[in-house]
Design an enzyme around this catalytic site. Structure first.
Site, PDB file in Angstrom:
ATOM      1  N   PHE A  40     -67.959 -74.789  36.399  1.00  0.00           N
ATOM      2  CA  PHE A  40     -68.013 -75.167  34.989  1.00  0.00           C
ATOM      3  C   PHE A  40     -66.982 -74.327  34.232  1.00  0.00           C
ATOM      4  CE2 PHE A  40     -71.915 -76.394  36.919  1.00  0.00           C
ATOM      5  CZ  PHE A  40     -72.240 -77.590  36.314  1.00  0.00           C
ATOM      6  N   VAL A  76     -70.207 -70.703  36.723  1.00  0.00           N
ATOM      7  CA  VAL A  76     -69.669 -70.785  35.373  1.00  0.00           C
ATOM      8  C   VAL A  76     -68.591 -69.713  35.224  1.00  0.00           C
ATOM      9  CG1 VAL A  76     -71.503 -69.304  34.429  1.00  0.00           C
ATOM     10  CG2 VAL A  76     -70.268 -70.831  32.920  1.00  0.00           C
ATOM     11  N   CYS A  77     -67.479 -70.080  34.613  1.00  0.00           N
ATOM     12  CA  CYS A  77     -66.372 -69.135  34.420  1.00  0.00           C
ATOM     13  C   CYS A  77     -66.790 -68.075  33.396  1.00  0.00           C
ATOM     14  CB  CYS A  77     -65.125 -69.876  33.950  1.00  0.00           C
ATOM     15  SG  CYS A  77     -63.711 -68.764  33.744  1.00  0.00           S
ATOM     16  N   HIS A  78     -66.982 -66.858  33.862  1.00  0.00           N
ATOM     17  CA  HIS A  78     -67.467 -65.805  32.966  1.00  0.00           C
ATOM     18  C   HIS A  78     -66.436 -65.416  31.915  1.00  0.00           C
ATOM     19  CE1 HIS A  78     -65.200 -62.410  34.662  1.00  0.00           C
ATOM     20  NE2 HIS A  78     -65.405 -62.963  35.832  1.00  0.00           N
ATOM     21  N   ALA A  81     -66.751 -67.935  29.195  1.00  0.00           N
ATOM     22  CA  ALA A  81     -68.052 -67.723  28.559  1.00  0.00           C
ATOM     23  C   ALA A  81     -68.018 -66.510  27.631  1.00  0.00           C
ATOM     24  CB  ALA A  81     -69.129 -67.552  29.621  1.00  0.00           C
TER      25      ALA A  81
END
Length: 114
Positions: A40, A76-78, A81
């Protein structure tokens, strides 16, 4: 059969793209393929929001179910984020960076974006 990485880029509010990715993943699995990772990225990091907004709950539950039943990591791409101020993630999602995406792509036969 192919090993596939999926990249989801649209927010859960634009649920059509996420639903397309879900439908593709299920069809691929039912055809004997393996989903190596669902990554994501960009606006899609909002899929991992905690608490999950009510309007996104059904969609996130579907991702959680497919992940659990077929052992598919939801990543998820931190970095994205963090830029969006997301500090806490839904427990079904793991935070990682583009290195995880690059590794998944390198270990897959195909990569598709939604």
């Amino acid at each position: 059969m192919a090993k596939i990485t999926l990249i989801v880029q649209n927010s859960p509010e634009e649920s059509l793209k996420s639903q397309e990715a879900l439908s593709f993943a299920l069809a691929a699995i039912n055809s004997g393929h393996e989903i190596a990772c669902v990554f994501f990225y960009r606006e899609a990091v909002k899929h991992a929001l905690l608490p999950t907004p009510d309007e996104n709950r059904a969609l996130i539950n579907q991702w959680e179910t497919i992940s659990r039943h077929h052992d598919i990591p939801l990543v998820v791409c931190h970095t994205v984020a963090e830029r969006k101020g997301i500090e806490e993630f839904h427990p079904s999602f793991q935070a990682s960076g583009l290195t995880a995406l690059a590794t998944a792509i390198a270990n897959s036969d195909r990569t598709l974006q939604f």
